[in-house]
Design a protein around this motif. Structure first.
Motif, PDB file in Angstrom:
ATOM      1  N   UNK A 172       0.819  -1.211   0.000  1.00 16.73           N
ATOM      2  CA  UNK A 172       0.000   0.000   0.000  1.00 16.73           C
ATOM      3  C   UNK A 172       0.854   1.263   0.000  1.00 16.73           C
ATOM      4  N   UNK A 173       1.922   1.256   0.770  1.00 15.97           N
ATOM      5  CA  UNK A 173       2.802   2.426   0.807  1.00 15.97           C
ATOM      6  C   UNK A 173       3.479   2.614  -0.553  1.00 15.97           C
ATOM      7  N   UNK A 174       3.956   1.521  -1.143  1.00 16.94           N
ATOM      8  CA  UNK A 174       4.604   1.616  -2.451  1.00 16.94           C
ATOM      9  C   UNK A 174       3.619   2.087  -3.521  1.00 16.94           C
ATOM     10  N   UNK A 175       2.403   1.518  -3.504  1.00  7.09           N
ATOM     11  CA  UNK A 175       1.392   1.928  -4.484  1.00  7.09           C
ATOM     12  C   UNK A 175       1.038   3.400  -4.308  1.00  7.09           C
ATOM     13  N   UNK A 176       0.837   3.817  -3.063  1.00  9.84           N
ATOM     14  CA  UNK A 176       0.520   5.217  -2.814  1.00  9.84           C
ATOM     15  C   UNK A 176       1.631   6.149  -3.257  1.00  9.84           C
ATOM     16  N   UNK A 177       2.889   5.754  -3.013  1.00  9.66           N
ATOM     17  CA  UNK A 177       4.020   6.585  -3.409  1.00  9.66           C
ATOM     18  C   UNK A 177       4.131   6.699  -4.926  1.00  9.66           C
ATOM     19  N   UNK A 178       3.949   5.574  -5.630  1.00 12.20           N
ATOM     20  CA  UNK A 178       4.031   5.604  -7.081  1.00 12.20           C
ATOM     21  C   UNK A 178       2.928   6.467  -7.690  1.00 12.20           C
TER      22      UNK A 178
END
Length: 603
Positions: free
Chosen positions: A273-279
């Motif tokens: 979720x953090x990676x998806x949100x950052x991207x």
């Protein structure tokens, strides 16, 4: 819809100006009716589902001093130190708060009853408010009452908010309804924050709505690909999703959920979720003007997320529960609600599927009708989301409550157009009969009338016995005599374990939770194997008593696997010498035995 009013008051203006007040009043009326209708069940704490019983036990343990991050259930399988539940404490908060509120006035027992009756109605207020907001944004300011009427006909959805349904399903549906309102929000930043935060809360509660959260994120990205002006929505969504998930993990992840597991918001899904949100945040910042460039960047980001997930967490590519094949074959694959809708009888599938079909048609119609309006983007998102939810029924019928709820906006749009057309017709029989028929048809309420005419197989003696046993063995009066015995551990059926520890002071061995694999398999192996094998397994879990609910639905699995196994022997009267029968009231649905200490110790 025609403008209505009386005296000097315009009804449509009143419904627009004071909509929230009237929506909450409607919720209060539904809540009072629900509590009146189900008061006998509330009075006897008739928690009908194993998860509801376990939720109450989780709250009891917390209020008794168990740690905030310790969600281990110590009264199930105490010989092995209990076992972990993969839930979080998000849903415990309102239930515990209500218990503490009522306890000084009515005592602990009644406080639990009242809290269990009222708590499921709280997320219903969120759902009714969110669907009203969606109808106001996409249809008309005064259309929200129609949406609430359609919601009342969503039988699968409304069951999740019935008194005593205290588990997490109602709150996750509330998060989903808020997500839909966010997708329909014309204000981009606010809509992105709404979708991101509601998804984060849902994932913190549990992963059941993960596919819907992923679909909501995909819709946000698709809107940006189509229109670069949607970058602000996606930017705020990415920050809200990643930050909200991180906050939810920090505040609510239990000690057990801080391991690299796949069945909850653990470091696995937190990193996703953090990676998806950052991207998504970075893509929104870049925001190239060419649509093909935005599509290419989104494809690269999606591939990076999927590839990274497969590379770093290959153990999560299969079933998120992470169970063995033995447990899947013995127990998990036999859960009826996990089967696709087409594997259920027509009388079960038809009322569940009718409204999603209507909702898809309504959303598509509304998308076409408002194709030259700013609402078209919101309706396209709703149509895509509704179609996705309906497709989920082909995976598992447990998607029914979400699919029905997501169909409400589309069905409401049809009602808003078709019924006024009938009311304005020059023929009176169309104005009267046509209006009623049209409303019943496009709202899906006609399914209740059709259901009685659908073919059904006459209930067999076996099915009647199972239904009676499932109801009788879970009742307070049936469990109460067990408390006359010295406290101990009772070896009984898996589905009976949570109810047993909720109503008596005894411990149990198993409950229907996948992290409880060893105990579940031992119970099934004991009841389907020989008497000697059962003796060893009962001794392994240091059980003092053996309790059998005759003809409970779980026993069909025992009989199917071994018609001459230990369960069949016991109910057939062939009791081994190491079990001492204990008398129960004549109307008891149970068979109860004491495991002789000397024989158990020597086993």
């Amino acid at each position: 819809m025609k403008r209505l009013g009386w005296g000097g008051c315009r009804l449509d203006r009143e419904l627009d100006r004071h909509w929230l007040r009237w929506a909450l009043l409607a919720w209060a009326a539904v809540a009072v009716w629900y509590l009146w209708q189900r008061w006998p069940q509330v009075q006897w704490l008739a928690l009908g589902d194993t998860d509801d019983n376990m939720r109450l036990m989780q709250v009891r343990a917390w209020l008794a001093g168990q740690g905030w991050y310790d969600l281990r259930q110590y009264r199930l399988d105490p010989a092995f130190g209990g076992f972990d539940i993969h839930w979080s404490r998000v849903v415990d908060l309102p239930l515990a708060g209500l218990i503490l509120l009522f306890k000084p006035f009515v005592g602990t027992a009644w406080a639990e009853r009242l809290a269990s009756g009222i708590a499921p109605l709280l997320p219903l207020a969120v759902v009714m408010t969110a669907l009203s907001v969606t109808a106001r944004r996409l249809i008309a300011p005064a259309a929200w009452p129609v949406a609430l009427i359609v919601l009342m006909g969503c039988t699968s959805t409304m069951l999740m908010f019935a008194p005593l349904r205290i588990d997490h399903h109602g709150w996750q549906l509330a998060c989903l309804a808020v997500t839909v309102a966010g997708l329909a929000d014309p204000r981009r930043a606010r809509g992105g924050a709404t979708v991101g935060l509601s998804s984060a809360v849902s994932l913190t509660i549990g992963l059941e709505m993960l596919p819907y959260c992923a679909m909501a994120g995909a819709i946000v990205a698709l809107r940006w690909i189509w229109d670069a002006a949607e970058a602000r929505r996606m930017l705020v969504y990415g920050l809200s999703l990643g930050g909200g998930s991180a906050l939810g993990f920090a505040l609510f992840a239990s000690h057990a959920n801080q391991a690299m597991r796949c069945d909850a918001l653990t470091p696995v899904w937190l990193s996703v979720m953090v990676a998806a949100g950052l991207l998504l945040f970075l893509l929104a910042l870049a925001n190239p003007s060419a649509r093909w460039a935005r599509l290419g960047l989104a494809a690269v980001a999606g591939a990076a997320i999927l590839g990274g997930f497969a590379g770093f967490y290959p153990q999560c590519l299969g079933r998120p529960e992470g169970v063995s094949q033995a447990l899947a074959d013995t127990w998990l694959n036999n859960v009826r609600e996990a089967r696709p809708i087409y594997r259920h009888p027509l009388r079960t599938a038809f009322p569940v599927a009718v409204l999603p079909v209507i909702g898809i048609l309504g959303a598509l119609f509304a998308t076409w009708r408002w194709r030259r309006s700013e609402r078209v983007v919101g309706w396209a998102a709703i149509a895509l989301f509704t179609a996705f939810a309906a497709a989920m029924l082909l995976w598992q019928v447990r998607a029914g409550p979400a699919a029905q709820m997501l169909s409400v906006p589309g069905a409401t749009a049809l009602v808003w157009v078709v019924v006024p057309w009938c009311l304005g017709h020059r023929w009176i029989w169309v104005r009267i009969g046509g209006s009623v028929a049209a409303f019943l048809l496009v709202s899906g309420l006609f399914a209740g009338f059709v259901l009685r005419y659908l073919p059904q197989d006459p209930p067999s003696n076996r099915s009647v016995a199972i239904r009676n046993a499932n109801a009788s063995c879970a009742r307070f009066w049936a469990m109460q005599p067990l408390d006359r015995l010295p406290r101990g551990t009772i070896f009984t059926q898996v589905d009976l374990g949570p109810r047993l520890i909720a109503l008596t002071r005894h411990n149990a061995v198993a409950g229907p939770y996948h992290r409880n694999e060893r105990a579940i398999l031992d119970v099934h192996r004991a009841f389907t194997g020989s008497a000697e094998r059962a003796r060893g397994l009962i001794a392994r879990h240091q059980a003092d008593y053996l309790l059998i609910c005759r003809d409970m639905s779980e026993t069909t699995v025992y009989r199917a696997r071994n018609p001459n196994g230990f369960y069949a022997q016991i109910v057939g009267g062939r009791v081994p010498e190491w079990l001492e029968p204990i008398s129960l009231p004549e109307n008891s649905p149970f068979l109860l035995f004491r495991v002789e200490r000397e024989r158990r110790a020597g086993a």
